[in-house]
Design a protein around this motif. Structure first.
Motif, PDB file in Angstrom:
ATOM      1  N   SER A  49      78.855  63.856  -1.028  1.00 49.84           N
ATOM      2  CA  SER A  49      77.882  63.473   0.215  1.00 49.84           C
ATOM      3  C   SER A  49      76.565  63.145  -0.140  1.00 49.84           C
ATOM      4  N   VAL A  50      76.111  62.882  -1.477  1.00 54.83           N
ATOM      5  CA  VAL A  50      74.731  62.676  -1.829  1.00 54.83           C
ATOM      6  C   VAL A  50      74.256  61.307  -0.932  1.00 54.83           C
ATOM      7  N   ARG A  51      75.054  60.241  -0.898  1.00 54.98           N
ATOM      8  CA  ARG A  51      74.846  59.221  -0.483  1.00 54.98           C
ATOM      9  C   ARG A  51      75.859  58.704   0.791  1.00 54.98           C
ATOM     10  N   PHE A 160      65.195  64.870   1.335  1.00 60.22           N
ATOM     11  CA  PHE A 160      66.234  63.799   1.316  1.00 60.22           C
ATOM     12  C   PHE A 160      67.541  64.389   1.172  1.00 60.22           C
ATOM     13  N   CYS A 161      67.851  65.479   0.648  1.00 58.91           N
ATOM     14  CA  CYS A 161      68.853  66.023  -0.057  1.00 58.91           C
ATOM     15  C   CYS A 161      69.771  66.961   0.667  1.00 58.91           C
ATOM     16  N   ILE A 162      71.070  66.649   0.718  1.00 59.30           N
ATOM     17  CA  ILE A 162      72.163  67.208   1.461  1.00 59.30           C
ATOM     18  C   ILE A 162      72.459  68.422   0.661  1.00 59.30           C
ATOM     19  N   VAL A 163      72.279  68.651  -0.567  1.00 62.03           N
ATOM     20  CA  VAL A 163      73.028  69.495  -1.472  1.00 62.03           C
ATOM     21  C   VAL A 163      72.987  71.172  -0.801  1.00 62.03           C
ATOM     22  N   PRO A 164      71.552  71.363  -0.411  1.00 61.47           N
ATOM     23  CA  PRO A 164      71.489  72.917  -0.232  1.00 61.47           C
ATOM     24  C   PRO A 164      72.433  73.021   1.024  1.00 61.47           C
ATOM     25  N   GLN A 198      72.908  71.953 -10.322  1.00 60.66           N
ATOM     26  CA  GLN A 198      72.050  71.128  -9.537  1.00 60.66           C
ATOM     27  C   GLN A 198      70.612  71.311 -10.092  1.00 60.66           C
ATOM     28  N   ASN A 199      70.184  72.621 -10.727  1.00 60.73           N
ATOM     29  CA  ASN A 199      69.002  72.929 -11.325  1.00 60.73           C
ATOM     30  C   ASN A 199      69.231  73.842 -12.345  1.00 60.73           C
ATOM     31  N   VAL A 200      69.551  73.438 -13.656  1.00 61.38           N
ATOM     32  CA  VAL A 200      69.910  74.364 -14.395  1.00 61.38           C
ATOM     33  C   VAL A 200      68.726  75.479 -14.783  1.00 61.38           C
ATOM     34  N   THR A 239      71.204  69.350 -14.323  1.00 58.74           N
ATOM     35  CA  THR A 239      69.944  68.814 -14.301  1.00 58.74           C
ATOM     36  C   THR A 239      68.950  69.731 -14.266  1.00 58.74           C
ATOM     37  N   SER A 240      67.597  69.456 -14.822  1.00 58.67           N
ATOM     38  CA  SER A 240      66.331  70.260 -14.810  1.00 58.67           C
ATOM     39  C   SER A 240      65.571  70.010 -13.725  1.00 58.67           C
ATOM     40  N   PHE A 241      64.999  70.786 -13.022  1.00 59.53           N
ATOM     41  CA  PHE A 241      64.241  70.651 -11.894  1.00 59.53           C
ATOM     42  C   PHE A 241      62.444  70.553 -12.433  1.00 59.53           C
ATOM     43  N   VAL A 267      62.327  62.585 -11.253  1.00 55.02           N
ATOM     44  CA  VAL A 267      60.995  62.667 -10.760  1.00 55.02           C
ATOM     45  C   VAL A 267      61.054  62.214  -9.244  1.00 55.02           C
ATOM     46  N   GLN A 268      62.033  61.225  -8.875  1.00 56.05           N
ATOM     47  CA  GLN A 268      62.094  60.749  -7.610  1.00 56.05           C
ATOM     48  C   GLN A 268      61.118  59.601  -7.367  1.00 56.05           C
ATOM     49  N   SER A 269      60.090  59.870  -7.394  1.00 57.32           N
ATOM     50  CA  SER A 269      58.900  58.880  -7.266  1.00 57.32           C
ATOM     51  C   SER A 269      57.477  59.108  -8.158  1.00 57.32           C
ATOM     52  N   SER A 305      65.874  60.201 -16.124  1.00 57.61           N
ATOM     53  CA  SER A 305      65.485  60.829 -14.907  1.00 57.61           C
ATOM     54  C   SER A 305      66.063  59.879 -13.779  1.00 57.61           C
ATOM     55  N   ASP A 306      65.795  60.312 -12.658  1.00 57.37           N
ATOM     56  CA  ASP A 306      66.266  59.728 -11.297  1.00 57.37           C
ATOM     57  C   ASP A 306      65.178  59.303 -10.450  1.00 57.37           C
ATOM     58  N   ILE A 307      65.414  57.976  -9.708  1.00 60.58           N
ATOM     59  CA  ILE A 307      64.307  57.734  -8.878  1.00 60.58           C
ATOM     60  C   ILE A 307      64.921  57.246  -7.599  1.00 60.58           C
ATOM     61  N   LYS A 338      69.123  53.597  -4.025  1.00 64.85           N
ATOM     62  CA  LYS A 338      68.284  53.287  -2.801  1.00 64.85           C
ATOM     63  C   LYS A 338      68.492  54.696  -1.717  1.00 64.85           C
ATOM     64  N   TYR A 339      67.238  54.898  -1.006  1.00 63.67           N
ATOM     65  CA  TYR A 339      67.338  55.944  -0.260  1.00 63.67           C
ATOM     66  C   TYR A 339      68.421  55.659   0.662  1.00 63.67           C
ATOM     67  N   SER A 340      69.191  56.734   0.909  1.00 67.03           N
ATOM     68  CA  SER A 340      70.237  56.988   1.942  1.00 67.03           C
ATOM     69  C   SER A 340      70.025  58.009   2.876  1.00 67.03           C
ATOM     70  N   LYS A 341      69.988  57.653   4.335  1.00 66.54           N
ATOM     71  CA  LYS A 341      69.747  58.746   5.212  1.00 66.54           C
ATOM     72  C   LYS A 341      70.946  59.729   5.160  1.00 66.54           C
ATOM     73  N   ARG A 342      70.426  60.882   5.445  1.00 62.55           N
ATOM     74  CA  ARG A 342      71.565  61.963   5.410  1.00 62.55           C
ATOM     75  C   ARG A 342      71.404  62.772   6.599  1.00 62.55           C
ATOM     76  N   SER A 343      72.381  62.922   7.547  1.00 67.05           N
ATOM     77  CA  SER A 343      71.719  63.445   8.881  1.00 67.05           C
ATOM     78  C   SER A 343      71.994  64.794   8.372  1.00 67.05           C
TER      79      SER A 343
HETATM   80  N1  SAM Z   1      68.878  68.493  -8.005  1.00 66.18           N
HETATM   81  C1  SAM Z   1      68.683  67.444  -8.705  1.00 66.18           C
HETATM   82  C2  SAM Z   1      67.006  67.255  -8.386  1.00 66.18           C
HETATM   83  O1  SAM Z   1      66.862  66.852  -7.315  1.00 66.18           O
HETATM   84  O2  SAM Z   1      66.368  67.090  -9.332  1.00 66.18           O
HETATM   85  C3  SAM Z   1      69.575  66.258  -8.802  1.00 66.18           C
HETATM   86  C4  SAM Z   1      70.895  66.203  -7.714  1.00 66.18           C
HETATM   87  S1  SAM Z   1      71.268  64.908  -6.790  1.00 66.18           S
HETATM   88  C5  SAM Z   1      73.049  65.250  -6.796  1.00 66.18           C
HETATM   89  C6  SAM Z   1      71.489  63.715  -7.927  1.00 66.18           C
HETATM   90  C7  SAM Z   1      70.436  62.524  -7.440  1.00 66.18           C
HETATM   91  O3  SAM Z   1      70.987  61.880  -6.246  1.00 66.18           O
HETATM   92  C8  SAM Z   1      69.133  63.008  -7.288  1.00 66.18           C
HETATM   93  O4  SAM Z   1      68.120  63.157  -8.248  1.00 66.18           O
HETATM   94  C9  SAM Z   1      68.609  61.789  -6.399  1.00 66.18           C
HETATM   95  O5  SAM Z   1      67.851  60.765  -7.237  1.00 66.18           O
HETATM   96  C10 SAM Z   1      69.807  61.235  -5.682  1.00 66.18           C
HETATM   97  N2  SAM Z   1      69.766  61.508  -4.186  1.00 66.18           N
HETATM   98  C11 SAM Z   1      70.143  62.742  -3.597  1.00 66.18           C
HETATM   99  N3  SAM Z   1      69.843  62.465  -2.307  1.00 66.18           N
HETATM  100  C12 SAM Z   1      69.725  61.228  -2.061  1.00 66.18           C
HETATM  101  C13 SAM Z   1      69.566  60.280  -0.856  1.00 66.18           C
HETATM  102  N4  SAM Z   1      69.548  60.890   0.273  1.00 66.18           N
HETATM  103  N5  SAM Z   1      69.398  59.098  -1.034  1.00 66.18           N
HETATM  104  C14 SAM Z   1      69.297  58.580  -2.259  1.00 66.18           C
HETATM  105  N6  SAM Z   1      69.581  59.315  -3.285  1.00 66.18           N
HETATM  106  C15 SAM Z   1      69.636  60.466  -3.198  1.00 66.18           C
END
Ligand code: SAM
Length: 443
Positions: A49-51, A160-164, A198-200, A239-241, A267-269, A305-307, A338-343
Motif C-alpha cells: 500500500s506504499v503507493r 508521507f509513509c503508510i508503513v507504521p 524497513q530500517n535495518v 534498507t538503512s535509515f 534520502v527522499q529530498s 537511494s530513494d527520492i 512520484k509522491y502518492s497521497k496515502r490517507s
Molecule cells: N523505510 C525506508 C525509508 O523511508 O528510509 C523505505 C521504505 S518504503 C517502503 C520504500 C520507498 O517508497 C521510500 O523510501 C519512499 O521513497 C517510497 N514511498 C513511501 N511512501 C511513499 C508515498 N506516499 N509516495 C511515494 N513514494 C513513497
C-alpha cells in the motif's frame, strides 16, 4: 487435504519474505502450492500500500479472479489487508478472507474456518508468542540468495509513509535466532543472505543475547559482525535509515570482507524545508555527512537511494536542491517515486499539492540526470574485476549468465548453467546504463 493455493506477491522484500513464510506454514498444514491461479482452490494476494497505484491493482485483480470458473477462496493479505480491514469485504464482495501483516502464521487456521462454513473471516491481530520466522528452504525464491528479516515495522512516522500504520511498531528479532538461521542457510548451500527490514540499522533486540562477544557502537553494527562470523560468503542489508546510520556500520564493512560493499540509504529530498515537512529527522547536510563517511571508505562502497518528487509544497527551488544533492552524491542507483497521497498519513492533510504534470516533469528531469551520472559510474567499472554470484541464464541471451556483484550491480557474462550458484570473478568490459558486461576469469 488436496487444496491448491496460489499466492501473488506485490511490493517490497518484506512481502516476499512474508509469502515464503506463509507458504511454509501452508505446506506444513497439508496444502499444495500452484503457480497457476486458474488451478487454485485458494488465491491469496500479498499486497502493498506504499503507493495508491499498487493498492488499486489488488482490487482489479480481485474482480478478475471472481470470474474464474473454479470459484476459488479469495484472500487479501499484507499491507492493504491491515489498513483497510473489514471494509475490503464491502469494497470487493468476492473476498472471503482478510489477513493482516502479523497474521501470516495463522493462515491455515483461518482457511479451516472458511472450510467450516464461516463467511468473511478476518485476522488483524498481532504476532503471537511462539510464532517463529520459519521459512523452509524449499519455499525460498532463490536457492542461493535468502532474505532474512531482522526487524519488522517502523517507528519513524515520516509524514508521507503508510508503513507504521500497515506494519506496526518496530520489533527486532533476537540475534541468536538470526545467527542460527544464517548458519543453517550456509549449511544448506546459500551463498548470500540479505538482512531485511524497513530500517535495518534501527535494529534493537530486547536483549543482548547472541551479541555479547561482538563490539560495536550500535546493536546493528554488532549484529553485522556476528553474522559475518558465520562465514557465509556474502551479506547484504537493506534498507538503512539516515538518522540512525552510525559510522561504525562503515567500520564493520571495512573489517569484514563478507559484508558486501553496498549501502541503500534513502534520502527522499535534497531540500531542508521538504525534509522537515516529511518529518525525516535529518537535513541535507546530515545526509551528506553520512555519504562522506561512506564514500571515503577505502572499501569503495556503492551507494543507492530513494527520492520522492512532488511532495506537497515542493517548489522549483526545492526540486533544484534535490537535483544538486543527486549530482553531489553520485548514486550508483536511484529509485524515483512520484509522491502518492496515502490517507491516514499526516502529509495527506497538507495543502499545496503538486500537479501530476509537474510531478511527471520533475520525475523525468531527475531520471535524466541520474541516467547520465549512472552511465559514467557504470563505465568507470570497465577494467575492474567484480565478484559475481551467478543466479540464472540471462533473459536476453542463452549464451550469457547473469548475477549480482557484491556492490549489487547486475553483471552479465558469457557462461553456462553449470555455473549457477557459484561465485565467479568477472572482468568488466562494458558498462550499460543499468548493467555491466564482462568475461569470467575464475570459477
Ligand atoms: N523505510 C525506508 C525509508 O523511508 O528510509 C523505505 C521504505 S518504503 C517502503 C520504500 C520507498 O517508497 C521510500 O523510501 C519512499 O521513497 C517510497 N514511498 C513511501 N511512501 C511513499 C508515498 N506516499 N509516495 C511515494 N513514494 C513513497
Amino acid at each position: 487435504m488436496n487444496s491448491k493455493v496460489y499466492i501473488e506477491t506485490f511490493g517490497c522484500q518484506m512481502n516476499v519474505a512474508d509469502t515464503e513464510r506463509a507458504v511454509t506454514g501452508l505446506r506444513k498444514a497439508g496444502y499444495e502450492m500452484t503457480s497457476a491461479s486458474d488451478e487454485a482452490d485458494v488465491v491469496l494476494m500479498n499486497t502493498c500500500s506504499v503507493r495508491e497505484r499498487a493498492e488499486r491493482k489488488v482490487f482489479r485483480r480481485v474482480s478478475e479472479l471472481r470470474k474464474s470458473p473454479r470459484h476459488p477462496v479469495i484472500g487479501v493479505m499484507g499491507c492493504v489487508a491491515q489498513l483497510e480491514g473489514p471494509s475490503i469485504f464491502q469494497r470487493a464482495a468476492a473476498v472471503d478472507l482478510v489477513i493482516g501483516t502479523q497474521a501470516t502464521d495463522r493462515i491455515p487456521a483461518l482457511l479451516s474456518r472458511i472450510r467450516a462454513g464461516e463467511k468473511s473471516v478476518i485476522d488483524l491481530g498481532e504476532r503471537q508468542p511462539g510464532e517463529i520466522w520459519d521459512v523452509s528452504p524449499a519455499e525460498r525464491r532463490s536457492p542461493y540468495v535468502a532474505f532474512v528479516p531482522i526487524i519488522e515495522g517502523c517507528n519513524k512516522f515520516c509524514s508521507f509513509c503508510i508503513v507504521p500504520y500497515s506494519r506496526g511498531r518496530e520489533k527486532s528479532r533476537s540475534a541468536v535466532e538470526i545467527v542460527a538461521e544464517v548458519k543453517r542457510l550456509r549449511s544448506l548451500g546459500y551463498k548470500e543472505v540479505q538482512l531485511i527490514g524497513q530500517n535495518v540499522n534501527s535494529y534493537r533486540p530486547k536483549s543482548d543475547q547472541g551479541l555479547e562477544s561482538y563490539a560495536g557502537a550500535t546493536p546493528f553494527s554488532r549484529l553485522l559482525r556476528a553474522v559475518a562470523e558465520t562465514g557465509i560468503e556474502r551479506i547484504k542489508f537493506t534498507t538503512s535509515f539516515p538518522r540512525d546510520f552510525h559510522p561504525d556500520i562503515v567500520s564493520a564493512l571495512e573489517e569484514c570482507p563478507n559484508l558486501c560493499n553496498w549501502v541503500h540509504l534513502p534520502v527522499q529530498s535534497g531540500s531542508d524545508r521538504i525534509l522537515k515537512s516529511m518529518r525525516r529527522g535529518h537535513t541535507a547536510a546530515d545526509y551528506l555527512r553520512r555519504v562522506e563517511t561512506i564514500k571515503s571508505s577505502p572499501r569503495q562502497l556503492a551507494l543507492t537511494s530513494d527520492i520522492i518528487v512532488g511532495f506537497p509544497g515542493e517548489d522549483e527551488a526545492d526540486f533544484q536542491d534535490t537535483m544538486r544533492l543527486v549530482r553531489e552524491c553520485e548514486f550508483d542507483g536511484l529509485y524515483i517515486f512520484k509522491y502518492s497521497k496515502r490517507s491516514g498519513t499526516p502529509a495527506a492533510n497538507l495543502d499545496q499539492a503538486v500537479s501530476e504534470a509537474e510531478k511527471k516533469s520533475r520525475f523525468l528531469a531527475l531520471e535524466e540526470l541520474q541516467i547520465s551520472l549512472q552511465e559514467r559510474i557504470y563505465e568507470n567499472q570497465v577494467g575492474r574485476k567484480l565478484s559475481v554470484l551467478v543466479e540464472r541464464q540471462s533473459a536476453r541471451s542463452s549464451a550469457d549468465m547473469t548475477g549480482h556483484s557484491t556492490c549489487n550491480k547486475v553483471v552479465n557474462f558469457k557462461g553456462d548453467t553449470t555455473q549457477r550458484g557459484s561465485i565467479v570473478d568477472v572482468l568488466i568490459s562494458e558498462g550499460k546504463p543499468n548493467s555491466l558486461y564482462g568475461v569470467a576469469i575464475s570459477g
